[in-house]
Design a protein around this motif. Structure first.
Motif, PDB file in Angstrom:
ATOM      1  N   VAL A 129      50.520  71.394 107.965  1.00  0.00           N
ATOM      2  CA  VAL A 129      51.028  70.076 108.360  1.00  0.00           C
ATOM      3  C   VAL A 129      51.583  69.344 107.134  1.00  0.00           C
ATOM      4  CG1 VAL A 129      50.374  67.806 109.241  1.00  0.00           C
ATOM      5  CG2 VAL A 129      49.516  69.873 110.354  1.00  0.00           C
ATOM      6  N   LEU A 130      50.870  69.436 106.011  1.00  0.00           N
ATOM      7  CA  LEU A 130      51.321  68.794 104.778  1.00  0.00           C
ATOM      8  C   LEU A 130      52.676  69.345 104.342  1.00  0.00           C
ATOM      9  CD1 LEU A 130      50.841  67.060 102.229  1.00  0.00           C
ATOM     10  CD2 LEU A 130      49.616  69.030 101.259  1.00  0.00           C
ATOM     11  N   GLY A 131      52.815  70.667 104.349  1.00  0.00           N
ATOM     12  CA  GLY A 131      54.082  71.273 103.941  1.00  0.00           C
ATOM     13  C   GLY A 131      55.236  70.830 104.816  1.00  0.00           C
ATOM     14  N   LEU A 132      55.023  70.784 106.129  1.00  0.00           N
ATOM     15  CA  LEU A 132      56.085  70.356 107.043  1.00  0.00           C
ATOM     16  C   LEU A 132      56.460  68.896 106.802  1.00  0.00           C
ATOM     17  CD1 LEU A 132      54.915  72.042 110.381  1.00  0.00           C
ATOM     18  CD2 LEU A 132      56.935  72.624 109.037  1.00  0.00           C
ATOM     19  N   ALA A 133      55.455  68.036 106.628  1.00  0.00           N
ATOM     20  CA  ALA A 133      55.729  66.604 106.423  1.00  0.00           C
ATOM     21  C   ALA A 133      56.522  66.368 105.144  1.00  0.00           C
ATOM     22  CB  ALA A 133      54.421  65.829 106.385  1.00  0.00           C
ATOM     23  N   LEU A 134      56.142  67.046 104.070  1.00  0.00           N
ATOM     24  CA  LEU A 134      56.843  66.858 102.799  1.00  0.00           C
ATOM     25  C   LEU A 134      58.273  67.365 102.869  1.00  0.00           C
ATOM     26  CD1 LEU A 134      54.085  67.866 100.183  1.00  0.00           C
ATOM     27  CD2 LEU A 134      54.776  65.571 100.897  1.00  0.00           C
ATOM     28  N   PHE A 135      58.474  68.524 103.468  1.00  0.00           N
ATOM     29  CA  PHE A 135      59.814  69.110 103.484  1.00  0.00           C
ATOM     30  C   PHE A 135      60.754  68.383 104.439  1.00  0.00           C
ATOM     31  CE2 PHE A 135      58.488  72.627 100.920  1.00  0.00           C
ATOM     32  CZ  PHE A 135      59.665  73.072 100.349  1.00  0.00           C
ATOM     33  N   ILE A 136      60.266  68.009 105.609  1.00  0.00           N
ATOM     34  CA  ILE A 136      61.142  67.310 106.553  1.00  0.00           C
ATOM     35  C   ILE A 136      61.521  65.939 105.998  1.00  0.00           C
ATOM     36  CG2 ILE A 136      61.239  66.240 108.842  1.00  0.00           C
ATOM     37  CD1 ILE A 136      59.540  68.561 109.886  1.00  0.00           C
ATOM     38  N   GLY A 137      60.555  65.251 105.373  1.00  0.00           N
ATOM     39  CA  GLY A 137      60.832  63.935 104.806  1.00  0.00           C
ATOM     40  C   GLY A 137      61.918  63.977 103.756  1.00  0.00           C
ATOM     41  N   GLN A 138      61.780  64.883 102.783  1.00  0.00           N
ATOM     42  CA  GLN A 138      62.764  64.927 101.705  1.00  0.00           C
ATOM     43  C   GLN A 138      64.107  65.490 102.182  1.00  0.00           C
ATOM     44  OE1 GLN A 138      64.030  67.738  99.814  1.00  0.00           O
ATOM     45  NE2 GLN A 138      63.065  69.265 101.128  1.00  0.00           N
ATOM     46  N   ALA A 139      64.079  66.446 103.116  1.00  0.00           N
ATOM     47  CA  ALA A 139      65.338  67.012 103.607  1.00  0.00           C
ATOM     48  C   ALA A 139      66.129  65.977 104.397  1.00  0.00           C
ATOM     49  CB  ALA A 139      65.060  68.244 104.484  1.00  0.00           C
ATOM     50  N   PHE A 140      65.444  65.132 105.168  1.00  0.00           N
ATOM     51  CA  PHE A 140      66.127  64.124 105.982  1.00  0.00           C
ATOM     52  C   PHE A 140      66.843  63.104 105.100  1.00  0.00           C
ATOM     53  CE2 PHE A 140      66.585  60.276 108.417  1.00  0.00           C
ATOM     54  CZ  PHE A 140      66.906  60.706 109.689  1.00  0.00           C
ATOM     55  N   ILE A 141      66.103  62.524 104.158  1.00  0.00           N
ATOM     56  CA  ILE A 141      66.707  61.464 103.353  1.00  0.00           C
ATOM     57  C   ILE A 141      67.773  62.025 102.413  1.00  0.00           C
ATOM     58  CG2 ILE A 141      64.991  61.549 101.492  1.00  0.00           C
ATOM     59  CD1 ILE A 141      65.180  58.466 101.398  1.00  0.00           C
ATOM     60  N   TYR A 142      67.525  63.201 101.870  1.00  0.00           N
ATOM     61  CA  TYR A 142      68.486  63.741 100.906  1.00  0.00           C
ATOM     62  C   TYR A 142      69.766  64.241 101.552  1.00  0.00           C
ATOM     63  CZ  TYR A 142      66.389  63.270  96.395  1.00  0.00           C
ATOM     64  OH  TYR A 142      65.933  62.741  95.220  1.00  0.00           O
TER      65      TYR A 142
END
Length: 643
Positions: free
Chosen positions: A276-289
């Motif tokens: 869950v942590l990995g998904l949250a971190l990657f989706i968050g940064q991929a969306f904004i970037y």
């Protein structure tokens, strides 16, 4: 190649190495790939308008540019998953050579594009090569770098993406100048430069060894031993100092191959919170970037009237800010801690979006003020985004490392990397500032969720061996039993040993008694020094906790932001040794310039940034006196500082 159950000290031996030319070679040979990714994305964004020019003779429309970006992202996602499996199965080195070869070949093919379909295909395979690189490179780097500097090195390497972006924007300014290059040639040369850089990196990369951690798990412990011994010999020769004894060993049951179902079960059944942590971190940064980066040019053009020829200048400033984030904050991920710094990066960047929205809606200060707030926001976001790759590389067992990176990268990019650009593109195209502000707010919310996930599920991985953070599956199997009797490294079978005669045994007992008496005598002398060292370590831990946590940080998974004293023990021990070396050098030589002091203590072997950290800690604790900006001396020395 036989497999069995073996005991090895390879991980501990790699983690205790001082920083050396070997580590620089790994950093340059493997880490520079992110420059290529940044170069690729930025060049395409910068030459997009030129590719729609009839003079280029490729006949691309504006819609085709979007399709090409989709092909690149799709290729990156599928390439990461495909090559990630192969990296865990066939080794890090084979795959990081193959994936870079795929990138170079596809980029050369892009430079010779003559039709839209050909351009799309070339972009797909370029993305596949880059996606495969993410899996192969992060896993190899983390397995070769000492634990004490793994965080800062990984962040700097991932941050070089933005160095590539700045280079790509500068190249676009040069190659798109029709006064220098014809319209149909400049953009081709821009892609050719990426291929040339990739080929140079390929030459350097050939000398980077296979990961010894991967080798001993897959039944090739002799090869792992030979590689580690060779590294140790070179480091000893370079530093002129003997290496300390490794602390720990690990017992593993070797496996030639590990089924995909075992890897998947490990990620989602054994470590569901980490997944869950990995998904949250990657989706968050991929969306904004992806949302803001792909639309940065149109944002400045549509709302601030910035000419298309000036857009690369704004991109360069944006890229430099993103690069400085992980470079300047990276060391704190090893000292303050992963959980604290990742939370601060994600939540801090989300909070900075609030004044950014106000500046945008109020049209306060013009395009340069808006750019300043964007750079400040992404200064923090970039460190967090780089740490996302570090996190998933550390928190899963070695056998699943490359595929875990690939999976979370692919899912994060597929979700955030597609939704972000589509949403922002629609909002920006509407011409409504309120809608664009809503887009910023959504991006901030997604980043904030990543920060909250880190607070709840974050893992304190700083300064710890990879095997302590997530025990290898083969080590779990060895503990459960089965397989051959363990064969400790370098230790002969007891059955083959012959007992000595009685005289030799008596001499041995006498020597042992003398040794113990000597140890007891020296123990009394060391006891006070050990007590002082423990007191200073406790004081450091208390200062860190008082500064960084509102709650009890020793509780794993708690909302506290403190450093767990148990997890910080290795960091304190290493820092204490470095401070003692500085203190001893200054007491022996008196006030000394900073650069000369660094040379005296061999600081270049400590790792990037560690000398500065130790020197600051020594001054803070009153053990070293600062005479001027560049001159330091022993705390009790009141002599005039020598310049």
């Amino acid at each position: 190649m036989e497999t069995g159950t073996i005991e090895t000290r390879v991980p501990s031996r790699l983690d205790r190495l001082p920083w050396s030319h070997f580590h620089w070679r790994v950093l340059i040979g493997l880490g520079t790939v992110w420059i290529l990714d940044g170069l690729e994305v930025t060049i395409v964004g910068s030459v997009a308008a030129r590719l729609t020019d009839p003079e280029t003779q490729i006949n691309l429309s504006a819609a085709d540019i979007g399709i090409a970006a989709a092909f690149y992202v799709t290729g990156a996602c599928l390439g990461a998953l495909f090559f990630g499996q192969l990296t865990d199965r066939f080794g890090r080195k084979k795959l990081f050579i193959i994936t870079l070869g795929v990138y170079v070949a596809a980029t050369v093919a892009t430079a010779f594009a003559f039709a839209p379909w050909y351009f799309f295909l070339a972009r797909f395979f370029t993305g596949a090569g880059i996606g495969g690189e993410y899996a192969a490179i992060n896993s190899a780097i983390d397995e070769l770098m000492p634990a004490r500097v793994r965080g800062r090195v990984d962040l700097v390497i991932n941050g070089t993406y933005w160095l590539g972006a700045a280079i790509g924007a500068a190249l676009a300014i040069l190659f798109l100048n029709k006064a220098i290059f014809p319209a149909d040639l400049g953009w081709r040369l821009a892609f050719g430069m990426g291929a040339l850089l990739g080929f140079v990196i390929l030459l350097v990369r050939r000398h980077v060894p296979e990961s010894p951690r991967w080798l001993f798990i897959h039944g090739r412990e002799d090869e792992a031993e030979r590689i580690v011994r060779g590294i140790e010999d070179r480091v000893t020769e370079e530093t002129g100092q003997p290496l300390g004894e490794p602390d720990d060993s690990i017992t593993v049951r070797q496996r030639r191959t590990i089924p995909f179902r075992t890897i998947a079960r490990t990620a989602f059944k054994v470590y569901p919170k980490r997944a869950v942590l990995g998904l949250a971190l990657f989706i968050g940064q991929a969306f904004i970037y992806n949302g803001i980066t792909f639309n940065l040019g149109t944002l400045f053009n549509n709302y601030y009237g910035v000419a298309s020829g000036m857009v690369p200048v704004f991109v360069i400033a944006y890229a430099i800010g993103n690069f400085l984030g992980p470079v300047t904050l990276g060391r704190m991920f090893d000292t303050v801690g992963r959980k604290q710094m990742i939370s601060i990066s994600y939540l801090g960047s989300a909070l900075l979006v609030v004044p950014l929205i106000w500046v945008f809606l109020a049209q306060f200060g013009g395009q340069w003020t808006f750019l300043g707030f964007v750079v400040a926001t992404f200064f923090l976001a970039s460190a967090g985004a780089s740490a996302a790759y570090l996190t998933v590389s550390e928190i899963f067992p070695m056998e699943t490392r490359a595929l875990a990176i690939a999976f979370f990268y692919a899912v994060g990019t597929a979700c955030g990397g597609i939704a972000g650009p589509l949403l922002f593109g629609q909002f920006i195209d509407s011409g409504d500032r309120t809608l664009v502000a809503i887009g910023f707010a959504i991006a901030a919310g997604v980043m904030a969720l990543g920060g909250v996930a880190e607070l709840v599920f974050g893992v304190r991985a700083e300064q710890n061996s990879l095997e302590d953070i997530a025990k290898p599956l083969t080590a779990e199997e060895a503990e459960e039993g089965g397989g051959e009797r363990a064969r400790p490294e370098g230790k002969p079978d007891e059955e083959g040993e012959e007992p000595g005669d009685e005289l030799e045994a008596e001499r041995g007992r006498r020597a042992e008694a003398e040794r113990r008496a000597d140890v007891a005598e020296r123990a009394a002398e060391r006891r006070q020094a050990d007590a002082d060292r423990a007191r200073r370590a406790l004081e450091r831990a208390e200062r860190r906790q008082a500064r960084w946590r509102p709650g009890p940080g020793s509780l794993v998974g708690s909302w506290g932001l403190g450093v767990d004293p148990g997890h910080a023990a290795a960091a304190d021990e290493a820092l204490e040794l470095e401070i003692e070396m500085i203190d001893h050098a200054l007491r022996e030589h008196g006030p000394t310039r900073r650069d000369a002091l660094a040379e005296m203590v061999g600081a270049r072997y400590w790792g990037p940034g560690r000398f500065g950290s130790a020197l600051r800690a020594a001054v803070d604790e009153g053990r070293v006196r600062r005479f001027s900006r560049r001159v330091y001396g022993p705390a009790g020395d009141h002599q005039r500082a020598r310049r």
